[in-house]
Design a protein around this motif. Structure first.
Motif, mmCIF file in Angstrom:
data_model
loop_
_atom_site.group_PDB
_atom_site.id
_atom_site.type_symbol
_atom_site.label_atom_id
_atom_site.label_comp_id
_atom_site.label_asym_id
_atom_site.label_seq_id
_atom_site.Cartn_x
_atom_site.Cartn_y
_atom_site.Cartn_z
ATOM 1 N N THR A 9 0.830 -1.205 0.000
ATOM 2 C CA THR A 9 0.000 0.000 0.000
ATOM 3 C C THR A 9 0.863 1.253 0.000
ATOM 4 O OG1 THR A 9 -1.875 1.109 1.078
ATOM 5 C CG2 THR A 9 -0.211 0.087 2.516
ATOM 6 N N ASP A 10 0.401 2.282 -0.735
ATOM 7 C CA ASP A 10 1.158 3.527 -0.828
ATOM 8 C C ASP A 10 0.244 4.751 -0.796
ATOM 9 O OD1 ASP A 10 -0.079 3.448 -3.256
ATOM 10 O OD2 ASP A 10 1.739 3.335 -4.461
ATOM 11 N N GLY A 11 -1.020 4.553 -0.430
ATOM 12 C CA GLY A 11 -1.951 5.669 -0.337
ATOM 13 C C GLY A 11 -2.696 5.991 -1.608
ATOM 14 N N SER A 12 -2.386 5.317 -2.703
ATOM 15 C CA SER A 12 -3.066 5.584 -3.972
ATOM 16 C C SER A 12 -4.442 4.931 -3.994
ATOM 17 C CB SER A 12 -2.231 5.046 -5.136
ATOM 18 O OG SER A 12 -2.177 3.632 -5.089
ATOM 19 N N PRO A 13 -5.366 5.410 -4.848
ATOM 20 C CA PRO A 13 -6.674 4.766 -4.962
ATOM 21 C C PRO A 13 -6.572 3.294 -5.340
ATOM 22 C CG PRO A 13 -6.705 6.924 -6.008
ATOM 23 C CD PRO A 13 -5.272 6.642 -5.654
ATOM 24 N N ASN A 14 -5.596 2.946 -6.188
ATOM 25 C CA ASN A 14 -5.443 1.555 -6.576
ATOM 26 C C ASN A 14 -5.032 0.687 -5.401
ATOM 27 O OD1 ASN A 14 -5.037 3.298 -9.041
ATOM 28 N ND2 ASN A 14 -5.081 1.287 -10.015
ATOM 29 N N ALA A 15 -4.139 1.227 -4.561
ATOM 30 C CA ALA A 15 -3.704 0.472 -3.387
ATOM 31 C C ALA A 15 -4.848 0.288 -2.397
ATOM 32 C CB ALA A 15 -2.528 1.179 -2.716
ATOM 33 N N LEU A 16 -5.710 1.291 -2.253
ATOM 34 C CA LEU A 16 -6.855 1.152 -1.361
ATOM 35 C C LEU A 16 -7.859 0.134 -1.917
ATOM 36 C CD1 LEU A 16 -7.409 4.871 -0.294
ATOM 37 C CD2 LEU A 16 -6.286 3.037 0.991
ATOM 38 N N GLY A 54 10.899 13.538 11.358
ATOM 39 C CA GLY A 54 10.908 14.587 10.354
ATOM 40 C C GLY A 54 11.147 14.084 8.951
ATOM 41 N N ASP A 55 10.858 12.835 8.706
ATOM 42 C CA ASP A 55 11.138 12.192 7.418
ATOM 43 C C ASP A 55 9.862 12.197 6.577
ATOM 44 O OD1 ASP A 55 11.599 10.486 5.317
ATOM 45 O OD2 ASP A 55 12.487 8.899 6.533
ATOM 46 N N PRO A 56 9.798 12.971 5.479
ATOM 47 C CA PRO A 56 8.550 13.058 4.708
ATOM 48 C C PRO A 56 8.146 11.734 4.063
ATOM 49 C CG PRO A 56 10.348 14.164 3.564
ATOM 50 C CD PRO A 56 10.850 13.856 4.935
ATOM 51 N N LEU A 57 9.109 10.917 3.638
ATOM 52 C CA LEU A 57 8.753 9.652 3.020
ATOM 53 C C LEU A 57 8.156 8.688 4.039
ATOM 54 C CD1 LEU A 57 11.745 9.015 0.574
ATOM 55 C CD2 LEU A 57 9.527 10.065 0.118
ATOM 56 N N ALA A 58 8.752 8.655 5.229
ATOM 57 C CA ALA A 58 8.208 7.789 6.279
ATOM 58 C C ALA A 58 6.834 8.281 6.728
ATOM 59 C CB ALA A 58 9.160 7.737 7.462
ATOM 60 N N THR A 59 6.659 9.602 6.783
ATOM 61 C CA THR A 59 5.358 10.164 7.146
ATOM 62 C C THR A 59 4.300 9.767 6.138
ATOM 63 O OG1 THR A 59 6.392 12.051 8.254
ATOM 64 C CG2 THR A 59 4.093 12.311 7.576
ATOM 65 N N HIS A 60 4.666 9.819 4.853
ATOM 66 C CA HIS A 60 3.733 9.392 3.805
ATOM 67 C C HIS A 60 3.392 7.914 3.958
ATOM 68 C CE1 HIS A 60 1.876 9.037 -0.152
ATOM 69 N NE2 HIS A 60 2.595 7.932 -0.302
ATOM 70 N N ALA A 61 4.388 7.085 4.258
ATOM 71 C CA ALA A 61 4.151 5.652 4.430
ATOM 72 C C ALA A 61 3.213 5.380 5.600
ATOM 73 C CB ALA A 61 5.481 4.926 4.631
ATOM 74 N N GLU A 62 3.422 6.095 6.706
ATOM 75 C CA GLU A 62 2.554 5.932 7.873
ATOM 76 C C GLU A 62 1.116 6.318 7.534
ATOM 77 O OE1 GLU A 62 4.509 8.402 10.652
ATOM 78 O OE2 GLU A 62 6.070 6.926 11.149
ATOM 79 N N ILE A 85 6.377 -0.776 7.924
ATOM 80 C CA ILE A 85 7.116 0.065 6.992
ATOM 81 C C ILE A 85 8.497 -0.557 6.793
ATOM 82 C CG2 ILE A 85 8.178 2.329 6.602
ATOM 83 C CD1 ILE A 85 5.964 3.550 8.287
ATOM 84 N N ILE A 86 8.882 -0.712 5.528
ATOM 85 C CA ILE A 86 10.180 -1.323 5.205
ATOM 86 C C ILE A 86 10.897 -0.424 4.214
ATOM 87 C CG2 ILE A 86 11.367 -3.360 4.302
ATOM 88 C CD1 ILE A 86 8.891 -4.989 4.938
ATOM 89 N N GLU A 87 12.172 -0.220 4.409
ATOM 90 C CA GLU A 87 12.976 0.521 3.438
ATOM 91 C C GLU A 87 13.541 -0.444 2.399
ATOM 92 O OE1 GLU A 87 15.885 3.229 4.684
ATOM 93 O OE2 GLU A 87 14.611 4.239 6.153
ATOM 94 N N GLY A 88 13.535 -0.004 1.140
ATOM 95 C CA GLY A 88 14.103 -0.838 0.095
ATOM 96 C C GLY A 88 13.425 -0.592 -1.232
ATOM 97 N N LEU A 89 13.676 -1.469 -2.174
ATOM 98 C CA LEU A 89 13.035 -1.417 -3.481
ATOM 99 C C LEU A 89 11.682 -2.114 -3.370
ATOM 100 C CD1 LEU A 89 16.084 -2.370 -5.736
ATOM 101 C CD2 LEU A 89 15.180 -0.081 -5.249
ATOM 102 N N PRO A 90 10.586 -1.442 -3.725
ATOM 103 C CA PRO A 90 9.258 -2.021 -3.504
ATOM 104 C C PRO A 90 9.085 -3.418 -4.098
ATOM 105 C CG PRO A 90 9.056 0.289 -4.066
ATOM 106 C CD PRO A 90 10.514 -0.058 -4.235
#
Length: 282
Positions: A9-16, A54-62, A85-90
């Motif tokens: 999941t990444d917050g997109s309509p398709n992921a939902l 203060g990490d915008p990418l992690a905030t988006h993931a959360e 949440i995992i860091e890496g190549l999706p």
């Protein structure tokens, strides 16, 4: 421990939409749901941060995980949900997660770390490499037809797809339609070669029936229809998907990359099907 259903999941309509589909399947199967959001820093040229503060990418993931969890709990309150949440190549992260999962469910397009994305980058990569079923979902799907469609041929590689399709049909209380599409080989058009069309059709029908009969005794309550069609498999499966709740195909990787790429039929079906598609590798 019960193997979970993994949802990227990444917050997109398709992921939902994928989270909704996965919630229903988790309820049918009695499986827990694991929501995974991947932080891909290198896609944005951002060096790794020492922490999430203060990490915008992690905030988006959360935020993406919270949205997906809300969707799941609203749709299927009885399903057990966890998030990560995992860091890496999706594609790599989700492929690795598939090893201990019942299935992986993805949206056909995404945002953020899943960018790329005609059905091509993350979805196609995971479907071509993951061990186990990978389901690709578009927004707007509905279970309204009471039918699961599976593509079959005379190869052993389609057996896992047939098994998955029968089980999905049983869990849903749906009918199963098996599509066996065939064409003449290229050499058949040589003038010195002749074919008895009735004999060829009968042979294809026998092959289809034999493939399905192996499973009928295990699923006596699943009504099965066999469609043996003189057509390109992509055309036949795409047409059938317009009246299906789920289309199931095997993956026939060929060429130098062999088993790590999707076959042409699976890839084309992912692009053009009208319903969710499950790719099941042998």
């Amino acid at each position: 421990m019960t193997d979970p259903i993994i949802v990227g999941t990444d917050g997109s309509p398709n992921a939902l939409a994928a989270a909704e589909w996965a919630a229903d399947d988790a309820a049918r199967r009695g499986r827990p749901l694991r929501l995974v959001s991947v932080v891909d820093r290198w896609a944005y040229g951002i060096a790794k941060f020492p922490s999430y503060e203060g990490d915008p990418l992690a905030t988006h993931a959360e935020r993406a995980l919270a949205q997906a969890e809300a969707v799941v709990r609203r749709r299927q309150p009885g399903v057990t949900v966890s998030a990560e949440i995992i860091e890496g190549l999706p594609a790599k992260v989700l492929r690795d997660k598939a090893k201990g999962a019942t299935e992986v469910v993805l949206g056909s397009r995404g945002l953020g770390g899943f960018a790329g994305i005609v059905v091509g980058s993350v979805s196609t990569h995971v479907a071509g490499q993951a061990h186990g079923p990978v389901v690709v979902v578009r927004p707007g799907w509905e279970d309204t037809h009471g039918e699961v469609v599976v593509g079959i041929d005379d190869s052993d590689e389609c057996e896992p797809a047939v098994a998955y399709a029968f089980e999905e049909a049983r869990l849903r209380g749906s009918a199963l339609r098996a599509i066996f599409a065939w064409q003449f080989p290229v050499h058949a058009f040589a003038t010195e070669i002749t074919y008895d069309m009735d004999e060829v059709r009968d042979a294809q029908q026998r092959a289809a029936t034999q493939k399905i009969d192996v499973w009928r005794s295990d699923y006596p309550d699943v009504p099965v229809t066999e469609d043996v069609l003189f057509a390109h498999p992509v055309d036949a499966l795409t047409d059938a998907s317009s009246k299906a709740d789920l289309l199931v195909v095997g993956s026939h990787g060929r060429g130098a990359l062999g088993s790590v790429v999707l076959g042409s039929v699976s890839r084309a079906v992912l692009h053009h099907a009208h319903c969710p598609v499950a790719v099941v590798r042998s």
